[in-house]
Design a protein around this motif. Structure first.
Motif, PDB file in Angstrom:
ATOM      1  N   SER A 139      -7.167   2.509 -12.492  1.00 57.33           N
ATOM      2  CA  SER A 139      -6.790   2.572 -11.073  1.00 57.33           C
ATOM      3  C   SER A 139      -7.988   2.577 -10.125  1.00 57.33           C
ATOM      4  CB  SER A 139      -5.922   3.813 -10.814  1.00 57.33           C
ATOM      5  OG  SER A 139      -6.705   4.989 -10.952  1.00 57.33           O
ATOM      6  N   VAL A 140      -9.110   3.169 -10.543  1.00 55.18           N
ATOM      7  CA  VAL A 140     -10.235   3.301  -9.591  1.00 55.18           C
ATOM      8  C   VAL A 140     -10.947   1.960  -9.367  1.00 55.18           C
ATOM      9  CG1 VAL A 140     -12.412   4.510  -9.135  1.00 55.18           C
ATOM     10  CG2 VAL A 140     -10.425   5.778  -9.936  1.00 55.18           C
ATOM     11  N   MET A 175      -8.963  -4.268  -4.584  1.00 55.44           N
ATOM     12  CA  MET A 175      -7.914  -4.474  -3.583  1.00 55.44           C
ATOM     13  C   MET A 175      -8.478  -4.475  -2.163  1.00 55.44           C
ATOM     14  SD  MET A 175      -4.926  -4.691  -5.121  1.00 55.44           S
ATOM     15  CE  MET A 175      -4.901  -4.983  -6.887  1.00 55.44           C
ATOM     16  N   ILE A 176      -9.471  -3.626  -1.909  1.00 58.16           N
ATOM     17  CA  ILE A 176      -9.975  -3.488  -0.527  1.00 58.16           C
ATOM     18  C   ILE A 176     -11.245  -4.293  -0.303  1.00 58.16           C
ATOM     19  CG2 ILE A 176      -8.990  -1.210  -0.062  1.00 58.16           C
ATOM     20  CD1 ILE A 176     -12.096  -0.374  -0.718  1.00 58.16           C
ATOM     21  N   ILE A 207       0.395   5.696  -7.420  1.00 61.05           N
ATOM     22  CA  ILE A 207      -0.874   6.245  -7.895  1.00 61.05           C
ATOM     23  C   ILE A 207      -0.980   7.734  -7.559  1.00 61.05           C
ATOM     24  CG2 ILE A 207      -3.402   5.958  -7.852  1.00 61.05           C
ATOM     25  CD1 ILE A 207      -1.803   3.660  -9.225  1.00 61.05           C
ATOM     26  N   LEU A 231      -8.689  -0.200  -7.172  1.00 64.52           N
ATOM     27  CA  LEU A 231      -8.742   0.042  -5.725  1.00 64.52           C
ATOM     28  C   LEU A 231      -9.913  -0.688  -5.090  1.00 64.52           C
ATOM     29  CD1 LEU A 231      -7.721   3.772  -5.360  1.00 64.52           C
ATOM     30  CD2 LEU A 231      -6.520   1.764  -4.518  1.00 64.52           C
ATOM     31  N   TRP A 232     -11.028  -0.740  -5.809  1.00 64.41           N
ATOM     32  CA  TRP A 232     -12.190  -1.483  -5.294  1.00 64.41           C
ATOM     33  C   TRP A 232     -11.815  -2.953  -5.052  1.00 64.41           C
ATOM     34  CZ3 TRP A 232     -17.218  -0.970  -3.711  1.00 64.41           C
ATOM     35  CH2 TRP A 232     -17.965  -2.143  -3.681  1.00 64.41           C
ATOM     36  N   GLY A 252      -8.491  -7.113 -10.489  1.00 66.82           N
ATOM     37  CA  GLY A 252      -7.714  -5.946 -10.040  1.00 66.82           C
ATOM     38  C   GLY A 252      -6.234  -6.103 -10.329  1.00 66.82           C
ATOM     39  N   GLY A 262       2.030   1.640  -3.427  1.00 64.82           N
ATOM     40  CA  GLY A 262       0.839   1.949  -4.240  1.00 64.82           C
ATOM     41  C   GLY A 262       0.481   3.427  -4.139  1.00 64.82           C
ATOM     42  N   VAL A 305       0.844  -1.209   0.000  1.00 63.51           N
ATOM     43  CA  VAL A 305       0.000   0.000   0.000  1.00 63.51           C
ATOM     44  C   VAL A 305       0.878   1.257   0.000  1.00 63.51           C
ATOM     45  CG1 VAL A 305      -1.826   1.273   1.196  1.00 63.51           C
ATOM     46  CG2 VAL A 305      -1.939  -1.221   1.067  1.00 63.51           C
ATOM     47  N   THR A 353       5.207  -1.803  -5.925  1.00 64.38           N
ATOM     48  CA  THR A 353       3.794  -2.168  -5.687  1.00 64.38           C
ATOM     49  C   THR A 353       3.518  -3.508  -6.342  1.00 64.38           C
ATOM     50  OG1 THR A 353       3.190   0.175  -5.851  1.00 64.38           O
ATOM     51  CG2 THR A 353       1.388  -1.403  -5.992  1.00 64.38           C
TER      52      THR A 353
END
Ligand code: HEM
Length: 267
Positions: free
Chosen positions: A212-213, A219-220, A26, A216-217, A161, A22, A19, A70
């Protein structure tokens, strides 16, 4: 028990570093796309000659090495949790069969080359057509991950992702950085940079921002369960629909941020 503790310690450390790098990567990507693109357009030739060779190599250093680290820690997390601990599979008592291995190779190895070939083909000339074609391909890959390779919710999310992230890292190292080296050198020498290289670096940087957006979804996502089936008429079999909707929402969010960024001005 001892083995579980080692996995737990490595998981925590890899995650933290992943992170951190990352954010470095990013953060710079968003600086280039949402701040610097508008600012660069206001510079005259002399200012460009002074600012670009001093600013860009510094920013691109953190950008490309952020991407590399990353990616490295992301791969370590994948190997540790998703392959060694089998979190990729919906049934961890089974082992990785040919469909799972083929899908891992497709998402983590072949994807950047397929993306690059598509981008260079006629399809890549029109951003809307390119967006539509790639969305259909992503949907197809998601379906194969779920129904053919029998991946878990966490497994198919992270492979979509990580596929985006791998394409993004490929763009950074093999398309954006080599182009930027030549662009910066030309500006330093006071000659106009090759417009083809400017378009290539800019286009790939925009694609990375779009990817990227949703990345991120994914990843988390494993911290939450609302979209994993059991709610909103989604079942564990159809939870992939939520991911595809999120990708479209994520792309729209990026489009809106670009619009906003174009309106933010200096004093
Ligand atoms: C370059 C390719 C990438 C790969 C292969 C990758 C891989 C992974 C993996 C396997 C996980 C663990 C997910 C889980 O436990 O379910 C993860 C988590 C995460 N990744 Fe990535 N990732 C990549 C890029 C990125 C990027 C660019 C960012 C941007 C900041 C990022 C941010 C995160 C975050 C925030 C988490 C969640 C950490 C947590 O919740 O503990 N990743 N990534």
């Amino acid at each position: 028990m001892q083995n579980l503790l080692v996995v737990g310690i490595l998981d925590a450390l890899f995650r933290w570093l992943h992170v951190l790098f990352g954010v470095i990567w990013i953060g710079h990507l968003y600086f280039f796309n949402f701040v610097n693109a508008g600012f660069a357009a206001t510079m005259d030739g002399d200012t460009k000659k002074k600012v670009v060779p001093e600013l860009m190599p510094r920013a691109l250093y953190w950008f490309r090495w952020g991407a590399a680290w990353t990616y490295l820690f992301g791969i370590l997390l994948l190997v540790l949790l998703f392959y060694h601990q089998k979190a990729a599979l919906s049934d961890i008592t089974t082992s990785f069969g040919a469909p799972a291995i083929i899908m891992i190779l497709l998402t983590m190895v072949a994807a950047p080359f397929i993306y690059d070939a598509l981008q260079k083909s006629g399809i890549g000339k029109n951003p809307r057509v390119f967006g539509a074609v790639t969305f259909v391909l992503v949907a197809l890959i998601t379906l194969l991950l779920v129904y053919w390779a029998k991946f878990s919710y966490r497994g198919f999310n992270i492979h979509i992702g990580a596929m985006f992230g791998t394409i993004m890292a490929f763009n950074v190292w093999f398309r954006i950085w080599p182009s930027q080296k030549k662009i910066i050198t030309a500006i330093k020498e006071g000659t106009p940079p090759d417009p083809g290289l400017v378009a290539l670096a800019g286009g790939r940087s925009r694609h990375n921002t779009y990817m990227s957006v949703p990345l991120l979804w994914t990843m988390i996502n494993f911290h939450t369960t609302a979209f994993s089936g059991g709610n909103l008429r989604l079942t564990t079999e159809t939870a992939w629909i939520a991911l595809l909707v999120i990708i479209l929402i994520g792309w729209h969010m990026v489009w809106q941020i670009y619009k906003k960024a174009a309106k933010v001005k200096g004093f």
